[in-house]
Structure formats: structure tokens, C-alpha cells
Design a protein around this motif. Structure first.
Motif, mmCIF file in Angstrom:
data_model
loop_
_atom_site.group_PDB
_atom_site.id
_atom_site.type_symbol
_atom_site.label_atom_id
_atom_site.label_comp_id
_atom_site.label_asym_id
_atom_site.label_seq_id
_atom_site.Cartn_x
_atom_site.Cartn_y
_atom_site.Cartn_z
ATOM 1 N N UNK A 1 0.860 -1.188 0.000
ATOM 2 C CA UNK A 1 0.000 0.000 0.000
ATOM 3 C C UNK A 1 0.894 1.236 0.000
ATOM 4 N N UNK A 2 0.457 2.269 -0.720
ATOM 5 C CA UNK A 2 1.221 3.515 -0.695
ATOM 6 C C UNK A 2 0.671 4.393 0.422
ATOM 7 N N UNK A 3 1.570 4.880 1.256
ATOM 8 C CA UNK A 3 1.141 5.757 2.351
ATOM 9 C C UNK A 3 1.983 7.027 2.321
ATOM 10 N N UNK A 4 1.422 8.072 2.904
ATOM 11 C CA UNK A 4 2.247 9.266 3.049
ATOM 12 C C UNK A 4 2.262 9.676 4.520
ATOM 13 N N UNK A 5 3.430 10.107 4.939
ATOM 14 C CA UNK A 5 3.642 10.520 6.327
ATOM 15 C C UNK A 5 4.357 11.857 6.293
ATOM 16 N N UNK A 6 4.032 12.732 7.224
ATOM 17 C CA UNK A 6 4.844 13.931 7.378
ATOM 18 C C UNK A 6 5.799 13.663 8.540
ATOM 19 N N UNK A 7 7.083 13.534 8.219
ATOM 20 C CA UNK A 7 8.067 13.178 9.240
ATOM 21 C C UNK A 7 8.969 14.378 9.498
ATOM 22 N N UNK A 8 8.917 14.882 10.714
ATOM 23 C CA UNK A 8 9.703 16.052 11.101
ATOM 24 C C UNK A 8 9.537 17.182 10.083
ATOM 25 N N UNK B 1 6.353 9.965 0.859
ATOM 26 C CA UNK B 1 5.452 8.935 0.355
ATOM 27 C C UNK B 1 6.253 7.659 0.196
ATOM 28 N N UNK B 2 5.661 6.538 0.603
ATOM 29 C CA UNK B 2 6.413 5.287 0.543
ATOM 30 C C UNK B 2 5.461 4.111 0.346
ATOM 31 N N UNK B 3 5.943 3.112 -0.382
ATOM 32 C CA UNK B 3 5.172 1.890 -0.588
ATOM 33 C C UNK B 3 5.562 0.917 0.527
ATOM 34 N N UNK B 4 4.603 0.420 1.277
ATOM 35 C CA UNK B 4 4.926 -0.532 2.349
ATOM 36 C C UNK B 4 4.070 -1.785 2.227
ATOM 37 N N UNK B 5 4.602 -2.889 2.690
ATOM 38 C CA UNK B 5 3.791 -4.078 2.888
ATOM 39 C C UNK B 5 2.852 -3.773 4.055
ATOM 40 N N UNK B 6 1.620 -4.272 4.001
ATOM 41 C CA UNK B 6 0.644 -3.946 5.063
ATOM 42 C C UNK B 6 1.094 -4.433 6.437
ATOM 43 N N UNK B 7 2.019 -5.395 6.490
ATOM 44 C CA UNK B 7 2.461 -5.928 7.784
ATOM 45 C C UNK B 7 3.569 -5.092 8.422
ATOM 46 N N UNK B 8 4.069 -4.085 7.695
ATOM 47 C CA UNK B 8 5.186 -3.277 8.197
ATOM 48 C C UNK B 8 4.741 -2.384 9.348
ATOM 49 N N UNK C 1 8.873 1.149 8.992
ATOM 50 C CA UNK C 1 8.720 2.057 7.856
ATOM 51 C C UNK C 1 9.639 3.260 8.023
ATOM 52 N N UNK C 2 9.681 3.799 9.229
ATOM 53 C CA UNK C 2 10.533 4.967 9.473
ATOM 54 C C UNK C 2 12.006 4.597 9.327
ATOM 55 N N UNK C 3 12.404 3.534 10.004
ATOM 56 C CA UNK C 3 13.828 3.202 10.060
ATOM 57 C C UNK C 3 14.341 2.572 8.770
ATOM 58 N N UNK C 4 13.607 1.557 8.292
ATOM 59 C CA UNK C 4 14.129 0.754 7.182
ATOM 60 C C UNK C 4 13.769 1.328 5.817
ATOM 61 N N UNK C 5 12.626 2.007 5.742
ATOM 62 C CA UNK C 5 12.180 2.470 4.435
ATOM 63 C C UNK C 5 12.487 3.951 4.215
ATOM 64 N N UNK C 6 12.385 4.735 5.289
ATOM 65 C CA UNK C 6 12.597 6.172 5.118
ATOM 66 C C UNK C 6 13.933 6.638 5.680
ATOM 67 N N UNK C 7 14.674 5.731 6.304
ATOM 68 C CA UNK C 7 15.994 6.099 6.821
ATOM 69 C C UNK C 7 15.953 7.031 8.015
ATOM 70 N N UNK C 8 14.807 7.053 8.699
ATOM 71 C CA UNK C 8 14.692 7.893 9.895
ATOM 72 C C UNK C 8 15.018 7.009 11.102
#
Ligand code: FAD
Ligand code: SF4
Ligand code: FES
Ligand code: FES
Lengths: 176, 331
Positions: free
Chosen positions: A3-10, A15-22, A27-34
Motif C-alpha cells: 500500500x502507498x502511504x504518506x507521512x509527514x516526518x519532522x 510517500x512510501x510503498x509498504x507491505x501492510x504488515x510493516x 517504515x521509518x527506520x528501514x524504508x525512510x531512513x529515519x
């Protein structure tokens, strides 16, 4: 399922595509590098993954990313003081030696910001004597309210001092 | 973890239809218990129906002075609510004694009641557990048993219910409002959770796909003067060994007009101590009278060397709680 989701981080919309189980943490650490929120236990038991989610302190390891589509996430690294410098809670952790290795610190900082806000809103705690009165931030109140954040180094004395200092600063109107 | 389809529910009725029609679907509330179980493999749904954003998030005062709590009121907001703090202190105290500030911000009212046991074997998929995998056996019998039940257990399951809130709701005669495919029904708290019997996989009397939409609290004298005490291994952020939710109403001469006692940590459901309540009505509250009443309730207790401590602990905690209430203590 992805699923594509969008987050406002800091403050930055991502916007990032994630597996629904993530989880939100992964998502923050592994997908967005936060990497500011830490993975301590991954089971809700340590508080090191705490962020401010839509303004409230929240665990990210027990939240699914997809369930938080559209959310605003503030990590300890995204906090700023009203002058654009360090946030009073960040400053207080520095001044009071509120950490040793620092692993639990981003979670502690976010949790402390949440605690100050909850006090401001008149939330009582397990150690409040009178449920009908507005609480005062005694040391026992700080200990109880921060109990969801464990520190493996045992820097609790400094953490207590930091929250005390930040509370004093915010009651003088110094907080962001 | 298996492939997982996620739906954000648009309204309560369609959420019910989605889950009721699919044995592998589950409602998702705040996720603090369910997301953990997904990771541990304790449950493997293929569909999650997220009900946490449905607009069932208000606390409203009812015409008769009671309170209606929407299922999506977060545990922290319910504990902070002024009307709850004034009229149902036991509910606020029970919530505040549970989990952590972060978890309470996330956890929903319905999700809290539907949280599953913390039995270590239930959470460890490599061990037999009748509640997780019916028919495989119970590893807690003869295993680690410090948190096991002392009342109402069965040969199939000896675990306890972990919710603090549920114990408080049992003590204030709350009603759970439930939406199913055939419409709404109202379940008294005493009939909501069940004893394990030979079907420990069933924690509650809800059918698959029934959604908790609200909890209603009647305004009573015993709720007005009420509190919650929890004994645990550390001062905060730990589940109960035992807990006591109690409410008290005294006559002008100081005798007990009415009393409510519910125990946590002793059974598969919040345990309403009705025998003890009956013993106390018309008597004066003293350490001796409350202990005797609790002993009468505990005559049915079954213990082993690991759980024997619970009997004196819950008896003494009940005495401490009720004598405090009689003296007008605020906690
Ligand atoms: C470290 C830790 C410590 C804790 N300590 C305590 C404690 O001391 N005391 C205590 O009481 N609790 C404690 N908890 C448990 C916590 O209170 C529960 O996890 C929480 O209340 C569950 O609510 P939720 O909304 O997150 O539920 P979810 O995890 O979303 O759901 C839990 C279950 O309820 C079902 N469900 C959710 N909403 C509904 C609904 N509206 N209708 C029907 N079914 C629904 C879900 O399908 C799922 O089976 C602790 C949890 C953790 C992780
Ligand atoms: S006590 Fe119940 S939950 Fe624990 S192992 Fe036995 S059957 Fe499973
Ligand atoms: S990593 Fe989330 S609470 Fe420990
Ligand atoms: S500073 Fe090391 S874990 Fe807290």
C-alpha cells in the motif's frame, strides 16, 4: 499486499510503498531512513520507539504503518525550540546528563514532551492523590509518567532532573 | 506473518459485515495487542478491518446521569475525563494503573476489553496451548504458574484476564454495547467475559464479527465512592498479580448500604465477589469484617505452591481498599 502511504516526518512529507504488515517503526527506520526512533524490544515494553504522532506520545513498534497513512510524526530529532535552536526538553537532557549510551534517549525526549503536554491538559496519573484536582509535577509524578521508557544504562536520576528542568522552563513560558 | 489485506472501515455496519463474513478477518483497534500477536504468530488473520478511526470516540452524559463511552475513546482520554474522575474514580484509577502513557494514548476502550491473556505459553507458539490452538494441551499446568488463576479455572486453561479496565467495569455494573449482523445488543459486564470451561479459545461471549461500539456506566452511589488497587512486581508498567476494584455506599449510621467488589488477576474473567458483597451489606467496614467476607468468597479458591500467595494477597488488598474507602481516602 502493498500500500502507498504518506507521512509527514519532522515537517517533511514523504510517500512510501509498504507491505501492510510493516510497523510504523520499520517504515521509518528501514524504508525512510529515519533512525531516530530506536528498536529496543519491538513489543511495547521499553519505550525506545516513542515518537509524537499527531502531537501525542506513541509507540511505533505496535502500530502498523498502513494504519497511520496521513499521520504527522515528530521524532526527537525533529523537535525545535521557539528560537529554532534546541527544544527545552533536548537542552534539559544535555544539562542534566539525562543519558549514558543514548539509545533510549530519543524515546525519553519524546515521552517527556508528551508528559509536559499531558500535565498542561490536567491529566492525572496513577500516583495523583486527588483525581478531581489538577496535578502538580512532583518527582513521583515524573517517575510514574515516564515509567513507559526504560533505560538500560540506568540514567534515571539524570532523566528525572531533565524532566524537572523542562517542566520548570515550560511553566515559565519558555517551551516551544 | 501471512499476506495481509488492510481495510480502513467507513462505518460500523460495513466493518461488522466484513469481519463476520470472513473467519480469517479481525478488527484492528489501537493495535497494541493485535500487532504484537501478528509478529509473534499467535494469530494469523488474512484481513484486518481497522475500526480505530470510526467516529465512536466521544464520552457523552446520559439523561439518567450515566455515561456512554464510545469504543474509540483512548484509554488516556477516558482516564483524564472529568466526569469519569468525579463519578467513576475506579475506572480512571484502573486505567491509570495499566500499561504506560504511550500505550494508553493508543489503546481503545473496546480493544482493552478484548485484549488477550499474557500467559507466557499462549504467546510462545512453540508450546502447547488450548487457548491458542484448541486441543493441544495446557503448558501452564505444571509449568510457570505465578500469574495463574485461583478461581473458576478448568482443566483446559488456568490463565487470568489481564485487563485492569475490565475489572473496574465489572465493579460499576457497566454494559457493553455490541453491534452484530442482526443489529445492536447490550451485554452486562458480568456476562461479557467467560470462564474457560472446555472452550478456553473463547475469551468472551461475543460472536466472531461482533463489534464493541460503546460501554455505558450507570451513575450509582458505589461508583461515586470507588477506587482501584493493584499489586504487582514493580511500581509501574506491569500487569497485576492481583487487583481490587471496589465501591462503597454507607448508611447514616456507618453500616454498609451497598458495596461492589471485583477482583483482577484471580480468574479468566473479572471476578465479581458477590459472596463477599452479601457478607458485608448491613455490617460496619473494618479490617476484620472485610477479611472475613473475602475469606468467604475465597473458600472456593484452588491453589498450588505457585499461586497460593494470591489468596492472602487479594484478601488483604480488599481489606486495605474498603477500609480506605470507608475512611474517605481519595485513593
Ligand atoms: C508492555 C505492555 C504493558 C501492558 N500493561 C497493561 C496493564 O498493566 N494493564 C492492562 O489492562 N493492559 C495492559 N496492556 C495491554 C493494553 O491495555 C492492551 O493492549 C490495549 O488495551 C488493547 O487495545 P487496542 O485498542 O490497542 O487493541 P488491539 O490490539 O487493536 O485489539 C485487541 C483485540 O481486540 C479486538 N478489537 C479491537 N477493537 C474492537 C472492537 N471495537 N470490537 C471488538 N473487538 C475489537 C481486536 O480484534 C483484537 O483481537 C499492556 C500492553 C503492553 C504492550
Ligand atoms: S493457561 Fe490457558 S493460555 Fe496458558 S497455556 Fe494453558 S491453555 Fe494456554
Ligand atoms: S521498541 Fe517499541 S516499546 Fe520497545
Ligand atoms: S542511556 Fe543507555 S539505555 Fe538509556
Amino acid at each position: 499486499m502493498d500500500a502507498e502511504i504518506s507521512l509527514t516526518v519532522d515537517g517533511v512529507r514523504r510517500t512510501v510503498m509498504v507491505d501492510t504488515r510493516t510497523t510504523l517503526l520499520d517504515a521509518l527506520r528501514e524504508r525512510l531512513g529515519v533512525t531516530n526512533p530506536k528498536k529496543g524490544c519491538d513489543h511495547g515494553q521499553c519505550g525506545s520507539c516513542t515518537v509524537l504522532l499527531d502531537g501525542r506520545r506513541h509507540l511505533t513498534c505496535l502500530s502498523l504503518a498502513v494504519a497511520n497513512d496521513g499521520a504527522e510524526v515528530t521524532t526527537a530529532g525533529g523537535l525545535r525550540g521557539s528560537d529554532g535552536g534546541l527544544h527545552p526538553v533536548q537542552q534539559a537532557f544535555l544539562d542534566q546528563d539525562g543519558y549514558q549510551c543514548g539509545y533510549c534517549t530519543p524515546g525519553q525526549v519524546c515521552s517527556a514532551v508528551g508528559v509536559l503536554d499531558e500535565i498542561e491538559q490536567g491529566h492525572v496519573s496513577h500516583v495523583s492523590d486527588d483525581l478531581e484536582a489538577d496535578p502538580e509535577l512532583t518527582d513521583d509524578e515524573i517517575r510514574e509518567r515516564m515509567s513507559g521508557n526504560l533505560c538500560r544504562c540506568g540514567a534515571y536520576v539524570g532523566i528525572l532532573g531533565a524532566v524537572r528542568q523542562a517542566a520548570a522552563a515550560s511553566s515559565e513560558g519558555g517551551a516551544a | 506473518m501471512k499476506e495481509l489485506t488492510y481495510h480502513r472501515a467507513d462505518d460500523a455496519a460495513s466493518a461488522v459485515a466484513l469481519v463476520a463474513g470472513d473467519p480469517d478477518a479481525r478488527f484492528l483497534g489501537g493495535g497494541t495487542n493485535l500487532v504484537d500477536h501478528l509478529k509473534l504468530g499467535v494469530t494469523s488473520p488474512t484481513t484486518l478491518v481497522d475500526v480505530s478511526r470510526l467516529p465512536l470516540d466521544e464520552v457523552t452524559e446520559l439523561p439518567d446521569g450515566g455515561l456512554r463511552i464510545g469504543t474509540n475513546v483512548r484509554n488516556s482520554d477516558l482516564a483524564a475525563h472529568r466526569a469519569v474522575r468525579r463519578g467513576w474514580p475506579v475506572v480512571a484509577r484502573a486505567l491509570l494503573a495499566g500499561a504506560s502513557g504511550q500505550i494508553r494514548n493508543q489503546a481503545t476502550t473496546g480493544g482493552n476489553l478484548l485484549q488477550r491473556t499474557r500467559c507466557v505459553y499462549f504467546q510462545d507458539v512453540t508450546t502447547p496451548c488450548n487457548k491458542r490452538d484448541p486441543g493441544t494441551g495446557c503448558s501452564a499446568i505444571g509449568g510457570y504458574g505465578r500469574y495463574n488463576a485461583v478461581l473458576g479455572a478448568s482443566e483446559a486453561c488456568v490463565t487470568t484476564h489481564p485487563s485492569d479496565l475490565a475489572v473496574a467495569l465489572a465493579a460499576v455494573d457497566a454494559t457493553v454495547v455490541v453491534l452484530g449482523q442482526d443489529g445492536e445488543r447490550r451485554v452486562p459486564m458480568s456476562d461479557f467475559h467467560r470462564l474457560p470451561g472446555d472452550r478456553p479459545e473463547q475469551d468472551t461471549t461475543l460472536a466472531h464479527g461482533e463489534l464493541v461500539t460503546a460501554v455505558e456506566l450507570p451513575a450509582t452511589g458505589t461508583a461515586r465512592r470507588s477506587t482501584y488497587r493493584k499489586a504487582r512486581d514493580r511500581a509501574s508498567y506491569a500487569f497485576a498479580l492481583v487487583s481490587v476494584a471496589a465501591g462503597l455506599e454507607l448508611d447514616d449510621d456507618g453500616r454498609v448500604r451497598d458495596v461492589r467488589i471485583a477482583w483482577g488477576g484471580v480468574a479468566h474473567k473479572p471476578w465479581r465477589a458477590e459472596v463477599a458483597e452479601a457478607e458485608l451489606r448491613g455490617r460496619f467496614v473494618s479490617e476484620e469484617s472485610v477479611r472475613a467476607a473475602a475469606e468467604a468468597e475465597l473458600a472456593a479458591a484452588v491453589t498450588d505452591e505457585q499461586t497460593a500467595y494470591k489468596v492472602p494477597m487479594v484478601r488483604n488488598l480488599t481489606a486495605l481498599t474498603l477500609t480506605g474507602l470507608a475512611e474517605g481516602a481519595t485513593r
